[in-house]
Structures are given as structure tokens and as C-alpha cells.
Design an enzyme around this catalytic site. Structure first.
Site, short mmCIF file in Angstrom:
data_model
loop_
_atom_site.label_atom_id
_atom_site.label_comp_id
_atom_site.label_asym_id
_atom_site.label_seq_id
_atom_site.Cartn_x
_atom_site.Cartn_y
_atom_site.Cartn_z
N HIS A 15 67.60 73.96 42.45
CA HIS A 15 67.07 73.40 41.21
C HIS A 15 66.60 74.51 40.28
CE1 HIS A 15 63.30 73.53 43.74
NE2 HIS A 15 62.79 74.00 42.62
N HIS A 87 60.89 78.66 37.46
CA HIS A 87 61.55 79.37 38.55
C HIS A 87 62.92 78.78 38.85
CE1 HIS A 87 59.51 76.16 41.04
NE2 HIS A 87 60.64 76.23 41.73
N GLU A 138 62.52 80.96 44.26
CA GLU A 138 62.15 80.25 45.48
C GLU A 138 63.39 80.20 46.36
OE1 GLU A 138 61.23 76.10 44.79
OE2 GLU A 138 60.27 75.86 46.74
#
Lengths: 142, 142
Positions: A15, A87, A138
């Protein structure tokens, strides 16, 4: 360096996370203006965020808004009152191997360096943006 | 609003663009640390950028560095000397329809509002970040 030390860690882009000062307005943009499939807001108190998922054919956008007093995105919103891209999350097959490979190259893991259970119930780590082209990344084990 | 006015415009996330002050270092990160497939730098003088493509299984990352005196990303790098995520590019099937639908909702198109030929040789527009949750969004017709 041998090949084993340079496995391709990167799976799919899981994502893109966007911090929104007004989650309703951001949801409306994706739902009513772009016409995308957009979830209801999902409060995740243990992660300090409320999140909305926007489905794309190949990945998703996560709209984030701070929840509670110790939200990890509160500072970002203070610094960027209009919000913005926060992010990128890449999938990895083996997060321990990823941590090892990254550490071998001097890429720092945020916090205590150990995986935590992330917003999707899977092990995640965040990498130090100073070591990753100024991009908060991440990694999520899938 | 009728359904015809709210078609789902959003196709795949075509790429995430990251501006890098040091294109070699950013390429090395993705190639040598993450182990991904990374292209050679591709100078695009007519777009004022040099670009490097990072392949992911479902989308790609484009690393950008200013090229020439009038690069459209020079200001971003002045404001963010360490670089960072610059924009998201969504695919659309019909860019004129997308412009119409967005304009109906008051979302502004940057520049003169008309599609230009983008870095991949296809029609593109950029949307005004003030109208899109503080995210610079490129739409590319595919």
C-alpha cells in the site's frame, strides 16, 4: 558479496499510506470524485490511527488519520498540516531475512529493530528514512 | 449526481515517483540492498528529469533526479534537500473523461488543463495537490 546476501527482498507494493487531516474529505475524494471502492473508516486504537482503504486493481491506498493521544502520525500532521504521502509498504516473504540483509548494508530499522504486529495483523518493521532515499518504508511479511 | 458522472476513473497505480538528490545512491539502495531489478538511468531532457525504474511485481518505483535548468522537480529538491516521495501516478482509460469528471467536482488540473505527452509517451495530466488530499497525482492514459 555473494548472491545469498543479495536476495530480491521486494514483493508487491502492499500500500501507499497518505495522512489526511480530514478523513471524510479524503474518502469523499476517492469515493465520489475518483469513483473508487473505498472502505468505511476503521479505528485501530492499538496503532493510533483510523484507516480507510481505497482499492486499486493492483494495490491499495491507505488513508490515515491520528487516533488517540499517542498517534505515530501526529507529528507528521503537525509538520504537514495539509497531510500528504506518509510511507510505502513493501511485502517481503521473510522479515527476519530482510532485517538481516538490510542490517548487513547499514540500513537501520526503527524502534528496537524487531518486527511488531502491524495494522493487518502481520509482522512489520519500518526502515530509517535517512537510509532509504528519504522515504519512510514499511516492510510487511506476507 | 448520476452514475455516469461517477465512473471509477482509477486504474492501476502506474508508479510511485521518488525524487533522489543522489540517483546513484538511490539506485544502489534498490539494486544492491533490496536486490530489486533496477534500470540504467534514462535521461529525458524534454521532461527535465533523469529517471531510474525499479521493478516491483505489481507496479514500479521511479527514481527521479533533475536534469537541465528548468527541471519541474528542482523546487521540490530545494524544499526537500534529502528528496522524498514526489507523486503517485494512476492509470486512466480515458483522460478526457477523467478531466471532465474531476472538473465537475472542482478538482483543478495543473498548467493549462490539457493533457501533455508524459515521460512514457502517453497523455498525462497532473492534479492540483490542494484538491487531492495534499498528494500530487498524475493521471496517465493507457
Amino acid at each position: 558479496m555473494n548472491d545469498a546476501m543479495r536476495a530480491n527482498l521486494l514483493g508487491k507494493l502492499q500500500h501507499v499510506a497518505i495522512v489526511a487531516p480530514d478523513l471524510t474529505a479524503a474518502s469523499d475524494l476517492y469515493r465520489n470524485v475518483f469513483g473508487a471502492n473505498v472502505s468505511a473508516p476503521l479505528p485501530l486504537p492499538e496503532h493510533g490511527v483510523t484507516t480507510v482503504f481505497v482499492e486499486l486493481p493492483n494495490t491499495k491506498i491507505e488513508l490515515l488519520h491520528p487516533l488517540g493521544k499517542h498517534s505515530p502520525i501526529a507529528k507528521f500532521l503537525e509538520k504537514n498540516p495539509a497531510g500528504g504521502i506518509h510511507h510505502l509498504c513493501y511485502e517481503v516473504a521473510d522479515i527476519e531475512q530482510a532485517i538481516q540483509q538490510l542490517s548487513n548494508h547499514g540500513v537501520r530499522i526503527l524502534g528496537d529493530g524487531k518486527p511488531k504486529i502491524g495494522a493487518h495483523g502481520k509482522p512489520v518493521v519500518f526502515l530509517h528514512p535517512k537510509d532509504t532515499a528519504a522515504t519512510l518504508i514499511e516492510l510487511e511479511q506476507v
